[in-house]
Design an enzyme around this catalytic site. Structure first.
Site, PDB file in Angstrom:
ATOM      1  N   GLN A 207       9.106   4.934   5.717  1.00 40.28           N
ATOM      2  CA  GLN A 207       8.023   4.541   6.627  1.00 40.28           C
ATOM      3  C   GLN A 207       8.096   5.312   7.935  1.00 40.28           C
ATOM      4  O   GLN A 207       7.096   5.809   8.445  1.00 40.28           O
ATOM      5  CB  GLN A 207       8.098   3.037   6.927  1.00 40.28           C
ATOM      6  CG  GLN A 207       7.509   2.175   5.854  1.00 40.28           C
ATOM      7  CD  GLN A 207       6.035   2.422   5.692  1.00 40.28           C
ATOM      8  OE1 GLN A 207       5.229   2.128   6.567  1.00 40.28           O
ATOM      9  NE2 GLN A 207       5.654   3.004   4.577  1.00 40.28           N
TER      10      GLN A 207
ATOM     11  N   GLU B 128       4.006   1.581  11.854  1.00 42.52           N
ATOM     12  CA  GLU B 128       3.210   2.408  12.755  1.00 42.52           C
ATOM     13  C   GLU B 128       3.999   3.147  13.822  1.00 42.52           C
ATOM     14  O   GLU B 128       3.561   4.185  14.314  1.00 42.52           O
ATOM     15  CB  GLU B 128       2.122   1.539  13.398  1.00 42.52           C
ATOM     16  CG  GLU B 128       0.962   1.343  12.441  1.00 42.52           C
ATOM     17  CD  GLU B 128       0.158   0.094  12.687  1.00 42.52           C
ATOM     18  OE1 GLU B 128       0.735  -0.995  12.528  1.00 42.52           O
ATOM     19  OE2 GLU B 128      -1.021   0.198  13.024  1.00 42.52           O
TER      20      GLU B 128
ATOM     21  N   THR C 191      13.348   2.250   2.047  1.00 45.59           N
ATOM     22  CA  THR C 191      11.907   2.214   2.281  1.00 45.59           C
ATOM     23  C   THR C 191      11.587   2.322   3.772  1.00 45.59           C
ATOM     24  O   THR C 191      10.555   2.876   4.152  1.00 45.59           O
ATOM     25  CB  THR C 191      11.285   0.937   1.686  1.00 45.59           C
ATOM     26  OG1 THR C 191      11.969  -0.193   2.219  1.00 45.59           O
ATOM     27  CG2 THR C 191      11.405   0.936   0.175  1.00 45.59           C
TER      28      THR C 191
ATOM     29  N   GLY D  47       2.886  -6.891   8.252  1.00 48.81           N
ATOM     30  CA  GLY D  47       2.991  -7.419   6.897  1.00 48.81           C
ATOM     31  C   GLY D  47       4.319  -8.100   6.610  1.00 48.81           C
ATOM     32  O   GLY D  47       4.366  -9.305   6.340  1.00 48.81           O
TER      33      GLY D  47
ATOM     34  N   ASN E 249      15.252  -2.831   4.328  1.00 48.86           N
ATOM     35  CA  ASN E 249      15.620  -1.934   3.235  1.00 48.86           C
ATOM     36  C   ASN E 249      15.687  -0.513   3.808  1.00 48.86           C
ATOM     37  O   ASN E 249      14.651   0.095   4.086  1.00 48.86           O
ATOM     38  CB  ASN E 249      14.589  -2.019   2.101  1.00 48.86           C
ATOM     39  CG  ASN E 249      14.943  -1.131   0.915  1.00 48.86           C
ATOM     40  OD1 ASN E 249      15.440  -0.007   1.074  1.00 48.86           O
ATOM     41  ND2 ASN E 249      14.696  -1.624  -0.285  1.00 48.86           N
TER      42      ASN E 249
ATOM     43  N   ILE F 299       0.834  -1.201   0.000  1.00 44.82           N
ATOM     44  CA  ILE F 299       0.000   0.000   0.000  1.00 44.82           C
ATOM     45  C   ILE F 299       0.871   1.255   0.000  1.00 44.82           C
ATOM     46  O   ILE F 299       0.406   2.342   0.314  1.00 44.82           O
ATOM     47  CB  ILE F 299      -0.959   0.002   1.211  1.00 44.82           C
ATOM     48  CG1 ILE F 299      -0.192  -0.075   2.534  1.00 44.82           C
ATOM     49  CG2 ILE F 299      -1.925  -1.164   1.109  1.00 44.82           C
ATOM     50  CD1 ILE F 299      -1.072   0.143   3.759  1.00 44.82           C
ATOM     51  N   GLY F 300       2.132   1.066  -0.376  1.00 41.74           N
ATOM     52  CA  GLY F 300       3.073   2.178  -0.380  1.00 41.74           C
ATOM     53  C   GLY F 300       4.222   1.956   0.584  1.00 41.74           C
ATOM     54  O   GLY F 300       5.180   2.725   0.624  1.00 41.74           O
TER      55      GLY F 300
ATOM     56  N   GLY G 255       8.166  -5.032  12.665  1.00 49.50           N
ATOM     57  CA  GLY G 255       7.391  -4.121  11.822  1.00 49.50           C
ATOM     58  C   GLY G 255       7.758  -2.674  12.066  1.00 49.50           C
ATOM     59  O   GLY G 255       8.214  -2.297  13.141  1.00 49.50           O
TER      60      GLY G 255
END
Lengths: 705, 180
Positions: free
Chosen positions: A604, A671, A600, A518, A597, A475-476, A668
């Site tokens: 985030q 968030e 990315t 994810g 990575n 989703i990006g 993760g």
């Protein structure tokens, strides 16, 4: 077919993981060639062009639809049909009241779908919707979350956590405490507002429903919609190759997906496109409910906490319960022998709240981290030092040892990088021209979440290449890229040798892109399948052989408390005469396990910081008490951070490998960047001005005398 | 009521029948199948639909198609060179990771091309110190001029870097969507 369950070993090679591979879908995105949910050139079997659907929504907050008069709409050129609760296909299961639309005459909130117009063009559909006359009988309603709104205790809160916890005797300990904080903190309605409004293209051919959807989880959408529509799961296919952001609002299917599915089933062989308008999103696609957290802290004069209470009240909908778990982070953050946390929910005649980036942690840590700043002030301690003194040896919630709690290092590293030591102790001590200047800090945390049930398939291709398949979504976040890297290392080949197939519910099960789970969940499944593939087929497989494996639970969630942590540092400037708040510097330092990575991952974390900054400065949804209407239902009145709001913004992380959480060593990261950020900004504005603001957002009026 | 108009879209002359209510954005997306410009709000509040219209950046959701008969439209898709290679601004967005979900990105890219051209032409902005002098491409100038393009993923740091990289490469005007 049930795949064998495999629990993977840690990755042996990390040749690709840790490198800043460019996003695999970058060229499509910078050119606009990437096709989102209503952009797929879908036609019917005989070349039928898509019809356009438009939603007609209720204008009363509670009541019933007495009659839907579609005469004028149907007379409008291009309008094909109008569905309402008397004419829409019947659902096989109506137990999910949010999704069971057009089945009955009840109106449960303003903005509820009461009719759907189908037309040959979007202009006709929109005009047709305006021409549908819905006669509504209004009933008294309560749509505003107030201090005296009646509340109840839900059976559990979002994420499955306990509603209440109690350790020791917090009330007695608070009464004895020499240094205390007793204050209430609030967060407003916040709306996810991904840039791509919720949208879908649906085609029903009489047997099979194909949905090009803007969703964070094709398989969960299929699994939810199919039984409601009376279909086998295999009769529904959901594709989401590109999703224009979600931030939780596309994590669960919402009413528009059901609307387009029902509409498509009335016109077999003809595709139907539905693009929810920005305005409709404020009622139909979930939002963060307002929260009110009463936080009480009791400490010794040296700042060590003896007692802690966090009583969180939040707002839900009569349609479907959603209990934001705002007091949950208080269970893990700091050591205090006497502790209590509670959640209560007010049920109102409002749209259904849902996930918005870091539900629970975001509002809860706002409350707690401002409270801790107040405690540091009362104890006469530096806010960093106060947090260090309250570092728990084990997880206060479960008693389990920490997997990898490095909050103190994040605080120390961040303080050094930010130049924290230079700040004056006193608030309202620095003026630069027309601006008060101050600095603030807050901690952040997010749990390591792993979703069961993920399955990956590995197939060997010609020339040493591999096809990797799992119904994951990007989703990006960069999932398409990092899963390629994980597959490459798991198979011991370069990332260029991986053909990753994802975002299609026909592929092996992938869980939702939510809860920062994810990469953890899909990645673990890919590693499991790759290791099993090597066991099955060796290092030099013939082209065409394959292995499908289900992911066993790798993460040691039962033996250890697995959480990420971080520290956010902020410099704020508050205008002496207008109260305007600017944030020239914002820094987050995180412990998130191994970074798969850096390119990315940085994006985030920065994106989370921006959304936290946005919540601090701007975001506030307003509901009209007379009508239940969200009056701030567009991007001109519901402000989100624009480019000029963001100045020096940095994110960093500790060198970390967490082998207790995933075979990749990662946790993760989607968030944690939003968590604590608004508190850091609030604490900095206090330090700048001496004005303590406990209610988000930190608008200019709060700082004027 | 329908009307026939002609548009040059990404270098190709197109004739299209539109409803007089059709916006330029919907004419591109729904009538011509050109989905490179995105629809984020349909109210001119987000910038996702930005294209270069007769060489200048423009919000296509706020224009009626019939009012643009004969116009030259360059979308992010049309910024590529004749061989299909990326425009330097697009390459800079890739290099600087100035995007996540990609939905606002075509608009950001078109807007960035427009910004660099406006700077070259000496247009001042709200944050320009000297309204008489040619503006310099400072970080604050870029942030201000790009603020009509919202990015909910929050990729602003990368977007800033991309505009700076493209400026350093001297790719402001003249390429792809240059003035008609």
């Amino acid at each position: 077919m049930t795949a064998n369950e495999v629990t993977p070993d840690p990755l042996r090679s990390t040749a690709s993981i840790g490198t800043s591979l460019l996003r695999r879908d970058g060229v499509e995105k910078v050119t606009g060639d990437a096709t989102y949910a209503v952009e797929h050139p879908v036609t019917g079997p005989a070349g039928e062009p898509p019809l356009h659907a438009w939603l007609v929504t209720s204008t009363v907050a509670r009541g019933r639809v007495a009659a839907v008069d579609a005469t004028a709409a149907l007379a409008h050129p291009g309008v094909v049909s109008v569905l309402d609760h008397t004419s829409a296909p019947r659902l096989a299961d109506t137990s999910d009241a949010e999704l069971a639309i057009l089945q009955a005459d009840a109106i449960a909130f303003r903005g509820q779908i009461v009719a759907v117009v189908l037309a040959e063009t979007s202009e006709s559909a929109r005009e047709g919707a305006a021409l549908v006359h819905v006669e509504q009988e209004a009933e008294p309603h309560a749509s505003i979350f107030e201090e005296d709104s009646p509340t109840y205790a839900p059976e559990q809160v979002n994420g499955g956590s306990e509603t209440d916890t109690l350790d020791g005797e917090p009330d007695e300990a608070l009464a004895r405490a020499l240094v205390t904080v007793d204050a209430t903190y609030t967060t407003p309605h916040e709306h996810n507002n991904p840039m791509e409004p919720h949208a879908a293209t649906a085609l029903w051919d009489g047997e099979q429903l194909t949905l090009h959807d803007s969703t964070q989880g094709p398989r969960p959408v299929r699994g939810t919609l199919a039984p409601m529509l009376g279909l086998e799961e295999e009769q529904v296919r959901v594709l989401a190759p590109y999703v224009g952001g979600g931030f939780g609002s596309k994590g669960l299917p919402h009413a528009p997906e059901m609307a387009v599915a029902l509409a498509a089933m009335t016109v077999p062989g003809q595709p139907v496109r539905l693009a929810v308008t920005r305005q409709q999103m404020f009622a139909l696609t979930g939002y963060r409910p307002p929260t009110r957290s009463h936080v009480r802290l009791g400490a010794h004069p040296d700042g060590r906490l003896e007692a802690l209470r966090d009583d969180a009240v939040t707002q839900s909908s009569r349609v479907k319960e959603f209990a934001e778990q705002a007091a949950v982070p208080a269970r893990v953050m700091y050591a205090a022998p006497h502790r209590a946390t509670t959640h209560r929910v007010a049920e109102l005649d409002v749209p259904v709240p849902s996930w918005m980036r870091a539900p629970g942690e975001m509002p809860g840590m706002y409350a707690q981290e401002v409270a801790v700043d107040e405690l540091a002030l009362h104890a006469g301690l530096d806010p960093v030092e106060l947090r260090v003194r309250n570092e728990p040896d084990v997880d206060p919630d479960t008693g389990n040892p920490w997997g990898n709690r490095r909050l103190v290092e994040c605080l120390r590293r961040g303080a050094e990088r930010f130049g924290w030591a230079d700040r004056p102790t006193e608030a309202r001590a620095t003026v630069d021209g027309e601006w008060w200047v101050g600095t603030g800090v807050a901690a952040s945390t997010y749990p390591m979440l792993w979703m069961p049930g993920n399955v990956a398939r590995i197939r060997s291709l010609d020339g040493g290449r591999y096809a990797v398949a799992i119904a994951a979504t990007d989703i990006g976040t960069g999932a398409r890229t990092v899963l390629t890297q994980i597959a490459a290392d798991a198979l011991g080949c370069p990332p260029e040798a991986i053909d990753l197939d994802m975002a299609d519910s026909d592929l092996p099960f992938g869980s939702v892109a939510g809860g920062s789970s994810g990469t953890t969940s899909w990645g673990t499944a890919i590693v499991a399948a790759a290791q099993q593939f090597r066991a099955d087929h060796g290092e030099h497989p013939d082209p065409g052989v394959e292995t499908t494996a289900a992911s066993g639970q790798y993460a040691d969630m039962d033996g250890h408390a697995l959480h990420s942590f971080g520290a956010v540092f902020c410099e704020a400037r508050v205008h002496r005469y207008t109260g305007e708040v600017r944030v020239p510097r914002l820094l987050g330092v995180y412990s998130v396990g191994r970074v798969v990575n850096p390119r990315t991952a940085r994006s985030q974390l920065l994106g989370g910081l921006v959304m936290g900054l946005s919540a601090a400065l701007h975001e506030e949804g307003w509901r009209d008490p007379r009508t239940g209407h969200v009056v701030t239902q567009d991007l001109a009145t519901y402000h989100v951070a624009a480019h000029a709001d963001v100045q020096q913004l940095e994110a960093g992380w500790l060198d970390d490998v967490d082998e207790l959480s995933t075979p990749m060593g990662s946790r993760g990261i989607g968030e944690i960047g939003i968590v604590g950020t608004a508190a850091a900004v609030a604490n900095a504005t206090y330090h700048a001005t001496g004005v303590r603001v406990r209610d988000l957002p930190l608008t200019a009026d709060r700082f004027l005398e | 009521m329908d009307a026939e108009i002609s548009l040059t879209v990404d270098g190709v002359q197109r004739t299209v029948t539109v409803d007089t209510r059709t916006t330029l954005l919907d004419a591109l997306r729904e009538r011509l199948g050109v989905t490179n410009p995105k629809k984020g709000c349909d109210h001119g509040q987000c910038g996702s639909c930005t294209v270069l219209l007769d060489g200048r950046r423009h919000l296509t959701c706020l224009s009626l198609a019939v009012a643009n008969d004969g116009a030259e439209v360059t979308t992010a898709g049309g910024l590529r060179g004749s061989g299909g290679g990326l425009h330097p601004v697009q390459q800079a967005f890739l290099d600087q990771d100035g995007y996540q979900c990609g939905y606002c990105t075509p608009g950001q890219v078109c807007s960035a091309v427009g910004v660099l051209d406006e700077i070259e032409q000496g247009h001042v902005s709200h944050v320009s110190d000297d309204l008489e002098a040619d503006p310099e491409l400072t970080d604050d100038e870029i942030r201000e001029r790009m603020s009509g393009n919202l990015c909910r993923c929050g990729a602003y740091v990368g977007i800033l870097g991309a505009v700076k990289q493209a400026a350093a490469a001297g790719s402001g005007s003249g390429s792809g969507g240059g003035a008609a």
